[in-house]
Design a protein around this motif. Structure first.
Motif, PDB file in Angstrom:
ATOM      1  N   VAL A 299      -5.171 -25.621 -15.754  1.00  0.00           N
ATOM      2  CA  VAL A 299      -4.812 -25.803 -17.165  1.00  0.00           C
ATOM      3  C   VAL A 299      -3.388 -25.313 -17.414  1.00  0.00           C
ATOM      4  O   VAL A 299      -2.805 -24.576 -16.613  1.00  0.00           O
ATOM      5  N   LYS A 300      -2.828 -25.726 -18.541  1.00  0.00           N
ATOM      6  CA  LYS A 300      -1.476 -25.339 -18.936  1.00  0.00           C
ATOM      7  C   LYS A 300      -1.527 -24.659 -20.310  1.00  0.00           C
ATOM      8  O   LYS A 300      -1.291 -25.301 -21.340  1.00  0.00           O
ATOM      9  N   PRO A 301      -1.824 -23.357 -20.330  1.00  0.00           N
ATOM     10  CA  PRO A 301      -1.939 -22.663 -21.615  1.00  0.00           C
ATOM     11  C   PRO A 301      -0.641 -22.628 -22.405  1.00  0.00           C
ATOM     12  O   PRO A 301      -0.660 -22.517 -23.628  1.00  0.00           O
ATOM     13  N   LEU A 302       0.503 -22.741 -21.706  1.00  0.00           N
ATOM     14  CA  LEU A 302       1.775 -22.730 -22.423  1.00  0.00           C
ATOM     15  C   LEU A 302       1.901 -23.917 -23.373  1.00  0.00           C
ATOM     16  O   LEU A 302       2.625 -23.848 -24.370  1.00  0.00           O
ATOM     17  N   ARG A 303       1.196 -24.981 -23.075  1.00  0.00           N
ATOM     18  CA  ARG A 303       1.212 -26.135 -23.979  1.00  0.00           C
ATOM     19  C   ARG A 303       0.616 -25.755 -25.327  1.00  0.00           C
ATOM     20  O   ARG A 303       1.137 -26.112 -26.385  1.00  0.00           O
ATOM     21  N   LEU A 304      -0.478 -25.007 -25.298  1.00  0.00           N
ATOM     22  CA  LEU A 304      -1.083 -24.553 -26.551  1.00  0.00           C
ATOM     23  C   LEU A 304      -0.165 -23.567 -27.260  1.00  0.00           C
ATOM     24  O   LEU A 304      -0.029 -23.602 -28.482  1.00  0.00           O
ATOM     25  N   PHE A 305       0.478 -22.696 -26.498  1.00  0.00           N
ATOM     26  CA  PHE A 305       1.411 -21.745 -27.092  1.00  0.00           C
ATOM     27  C   PHE A 305       2.512 -22.476 -27.864  1.00  0.00           C
ATOM     28  O   PHE A 305       2.800 -22.151 -29.018  1.00  0.00           O
ATOM     29  N   LEU A 306       3.124 -23.457 -27.227  1.00  0.00           N
ATOM     30  CA  LEU A 306       4.206 -24.201 -27.875  1.00  0.00           C
ATOM     31  C   LEU A 306       3.701 -24.960 -29.091  1.00  0.00           C
ATOM     32  O   LEU A 306       4.335 -24.948 -30.158  1.00  0.00           O
ATOM     33  N   GLN A 307       2.560 -25.616 -28.945  1.00  0.00           N
ATOM     34  CA  GLN A 307       2.050 -26.420 -30.042  1.00  0.00           C
ATOM     35  C   GLN A 307       1.514 -25.551 -31.187  1.00  0.00           C
ATOM     36  O   GLN A 307       1.471 -26.002 -32.336  1.00  0.00           O
ATOM     37  N   SER A 308       1.131 -24.320 -30.893  1.00  0.00           N
ATOM     38  CA  SER A 308       0.694 -23.433 -31.975  1.00  0.00           C
ATOM     39  C   SER A 308       1.852 -23.123 -32.912  1.00  0.00           C
ATOM     40  O   SER A 308       1.660 -22.981 -34.127  1.00  0.00           O
ATOM     41  N   ASN A 309       3.062 -23.018 -32.367  1.00  0.00           N
ATOM     42  CA  ASN A 309       4.248 -22.857 -33.210  1.00  0.00           C
ATOM     43  C   ASN A 309       4.428 -24.062 -34.123  1.00  0.00           C
ATOM     44  O   ASN A 309       4.691 -23.931 -35.319  1.00  0.00           O
ATOM     45  N   ASN A 310       4.304 -25.235 -33.533  1.00  0.00           N
ATOM     46  CA  ASN A 310       4.466 -26.465 -34.316  1.00  0.00           C
ATOM     47  C   ASN A 310       3.390 -26.577 -35.388  1.00  0.00           C
ATOM     48  O   ASN A 310       3.654 -27.004 -36.515  1.00  0.00           O
ATOM     49  N   TYR A 311       2.167 -26.189 -35.034  1.00  0.00           N
ATOM     50  CA  TYR A 311       1.068 -26.238 -35.998  1.00  0.00           C
ATOM     51  C   TYR A 311       1.372 -25.384 -37.225  1.00  0.00           C
ATOM     52  O   TYR A 311       1.253 -25.840 -38.366  1.00  0.00           O
ATOM     53  N   LEU A 312       1.767 -24.143 -36.982  1.00  0.00           N
ATOM     54  CA  LEU A 312       2.033 -23.250 -38.112  1.00  0.00           C
ATOM     55  C   LEU A 312       3.193 -23.768 -38.959  1.00  0.00           C
ATOM     56  O   LEU A 312       3.153 -23.701 -40.193  1.00  0.00           O
ATOM     57  N   ALA A 313       4.228 -24.279 -38.291  1.00  0.00           N
ATOM     58  CA  ALA A 313       5.372 -24.815 -39.019  1.00  0.00           C
ATOM     59  C   ALA A 313       4.964 -25.998 -39.888  1.00  0.00           C
ATOM     60  O   ALA A 313       5.393 -26.119 -41.046  1.00  0.00           O
ATOM     61  N   VAL A 314       4.133 -26.885 -39.354  1.00  0.00           N
ATOM     62  CA  VAL A 314       3.688 -28.058 -40.109  1.00  0.00           C
ATOM     63  C   VAL A 314       2.876 -27.638 -41.335  1.00  0.00           C
ATOM     64  O   VAL A 314       3.091 -28.150 -42.441  1.00  0.00           O
ATOM     65  N   VAL A 315       1.954 -26.699 -41.156  1.00  0.00           N
ATOM     66  CA  VAL A 315       1.116 -26.252 -42.279  1.00  0.00           C
ATOM     67  C   VAL A 315       1.964 -25.630 -43.381  1.00  0.00           C
ATOM     68  O   VAL A 315       1.807 -25.950 -44.570  1.00  0.00           O
ATOM     69  N   PHE A 316       2.891 -24.757 -43.007  1.00  0.00           N
ATOM     70  CA  PHE A 316       3.703 -24.095 -44.024  1.00  0.00           C
ATOM     71  C   PHE A 316       4.735 -25.041 -44.644  1.00  0.00           C
ATOM     72  O   PHE A 316       5.044 -24.906 -45.838  1.00  0.00           O
ATOM     73  N   CYS A 317       5.234 -25.980 -43.876  1.00  0.00           N
ATOM     74  CA  CYS A 317       6.139 -26.979 -44.466  1.00  0.00           C
ATOM     75  C   CYS A 317       5.388 -27.857 -45.464  1.00  0.00           C
ATOM     76  O   CYS A 317       5.921 -28.208 -46.532  1.00  0.00           O
ATOM     77  N   GLY A 318       4.153 -28.226 -45.116  1.00  0.00           N
ATOM     78  CA  GLY A 318       3.333 -28.981 -46.056  1.00  0.00           C
ATOM     79  C   GLY A 318       3.095 -28.197 -47.331  1.00  0.00           C
ATOM     80  O   GLY A 318       3.130 -28.747 -48.446  1.00  0.00           O
ATOM     81  N   LEU A 319       2.894 -26.889 -47.203  1.00  0.00           N
ATOM     82  CA  LEU A 319       2.714 -26.034 -48.371  1.00  0.00           C
ATOM     83  C   LEU A 319       3.983 -25.993 -49.214  1.00  0.00           C
ATOM     84  O   LEU A 319       3.921 -26.027 -50.455  1.00  0.00           O
ATOM     85  N   ALA A 320       5.140 -25.918 -48.557  1.00  0.00           N
ATOM     86  CA  ALA A 320       6.410 -25.858 -49.284  1.00  0.00           C
ATOM     87  C   ALA A 320       6.637 -27.128 -50.093  1.00  0.00           C
ATOM     88  O   ALA A 320       7.009 -27.072 -51.276  1.00  0.00           O
ATOM     89  N   VAL A 321       6.422 -28.287 -49.470  1.00  0.00           N
ATOM     90  CA  VAL A 321       6.602 -29.554 -50.177  1.00  0.00           C
ATOM     91  C   VAL A 321       5.643 -29.651 -51.353  1.00  0.00           C
ATOM     92  O   VAL A 321       6.011 -30.043 -52.473  1.00  0.00           O
TER      93      VAL A 321
END
Length: 335
Positions: A299-321
């Motif tokens: 498995v490649k856990p770093l993929r989840l690490f990287l995408q977890s950053n993107n996930y949080l950014a997307v959620v908070f950007c959606g909140l900002a808009v």
């Protein structure tokens, strides 16, 4: 002011242990192997102590929270002032973390180029620098926002340094679970800067980051568990099987998504849709990692690490808009 993540990725390093060209150049300059003068390298070393890349979460979390607190309006001056004060607070905590962790930073390959690990900055000077930043953040936020915001920043610094770094980190595999509370504080600081108080939407946002921190950090720690083992830091991937770690990642990912949905009544349809879609995507990735480990796959856990950053950014950007548009909240619509 995302402090726990500061443990994991040093300045200029790409997750996974490699370096991009810009990261290599910066590391060379800080450690004295580049073409710059000694004075410039010293300045860069002090900047590196603050872990500037780690402070990205400050922007991601604080701005949407402040917009939500003053839904439909945006006080740009207050936002910028709060970000500056929050930056100083995060820089203080990160610097003092480097002071406290200098011994293990020397042992861990991933952190061996940090300024104190390479003795690029005297420890006493780094401690004074960190304390000065903390005092400055308190005074600035008290002046520009209110006393509560300044007090919350001080509480964050003290918690991160004394409770997490000196108390929990080297003693328990649950270190990032409870220590992660420090990384949640930007939302409380941002909310209090606008309102002078703490309300339930800020607590919900606190919970989002609190539950997000363990899967985010453990995914990276799976990749660097030998580093942690060598330093004597009992991160969960060091003391538990991969199956148990990924199971815990799935549990905390579910809690993260549920926390984002708890905020829906205070927001509108844009945030609700963003939280649902992004949450489904984040859950899918966590379950894929767990399933891969159970099947004995590589498995490649770093993929989840990287995408977890993107996930949080997307959620908070959606909140900002959603907050800027100021449409009727779902809670008001249903009432």
């Amino acid at each position: 002011m995302h402090f726990v993540r500061g443990e994991t990725v040093r300045i200029g390093q790409q997750p996974g242990g490699g370096h991009g060209s810009s990261g290599t150049v910066l590391a060379d300059r800080v450690t004295g192997t580049g073409p710059l003068s000694a004075g410039v390298r010293r300045v860069l070393a002090y900047i590196a102590l603050t872990k500037p890349r780690v402070i990205e979460l400050l922007l991601v979390a604080t701005i949407p929270t402040m917009l939500l607190a003053d839904r439909g309006h945006a006080d740009l001056g207050l936002i910028l002032a709060t970000l500056f004060g929050g930056w100083m607070g995060a820089a203080s905590a990160n610097t003092l973390n480097c002071v406290a962790d200098a011994d293990i930073d020397k042992v861990m390959k991933r952190t061996s180029k940090r300024p104190l690990a390479r003795e690029a900055v005297p420890t006493r000077n780094a401690a004074i620098f960190g304390i000065a930043l903390g005092l400055g953040s308190f005074a600035w936020l008290w002046w520009q926002a209110n006393l509560l915001s300044g007090a919350l920043v001080v509480a964050t610094i003290l918690f991160y340094v004394f409770v997490y770094t000196l108390g929990l980190k080297r003693r328990t595999s649950q270190n990032v679970v409870w220590g992660g509370a420090a990384g949640c504080m930007p939302v409380l600081v941002g909310w209090s800067a606008v309102t002078g108080s703490i309300a339930w939407p800020a607590v919900a946002l606190f919970a989002v980051i609190f539950f997000w921190t363990p899967p985010h950090t453990w995914a990276l720690a799976m990749r660097y568990k030998e580093d942690y083992r060598a330093a004597g830091v009992p991160m969960l991937p060091v003391v538990a099987t991969e199956q148990e770690v990924t199971k815990q990642i799935v549990i905390y990912t579910w809690l993260t998504v549920l926390a984002t949905l708890a905020l829906v009544p205070a927001a509108g349809v844009i945030y609700a849709a963003t939280a649902l879609v992004a949450g489904a995507w984040f859950l899918l990735m966590a379950h894929q990692l767990y399933s891969g480990v159970r099947r004995g796959e590589s498995v490649k856990p770093l993929r989840l690490f990287l995408q977890s950053n993107n996930y949080l950014a997307v959620v908070f950007c959606g909140l900002a808009v959603d907050a800027v548009l100021g449409w009727t909240t779902i809670g008001d619509f249903l009432s």
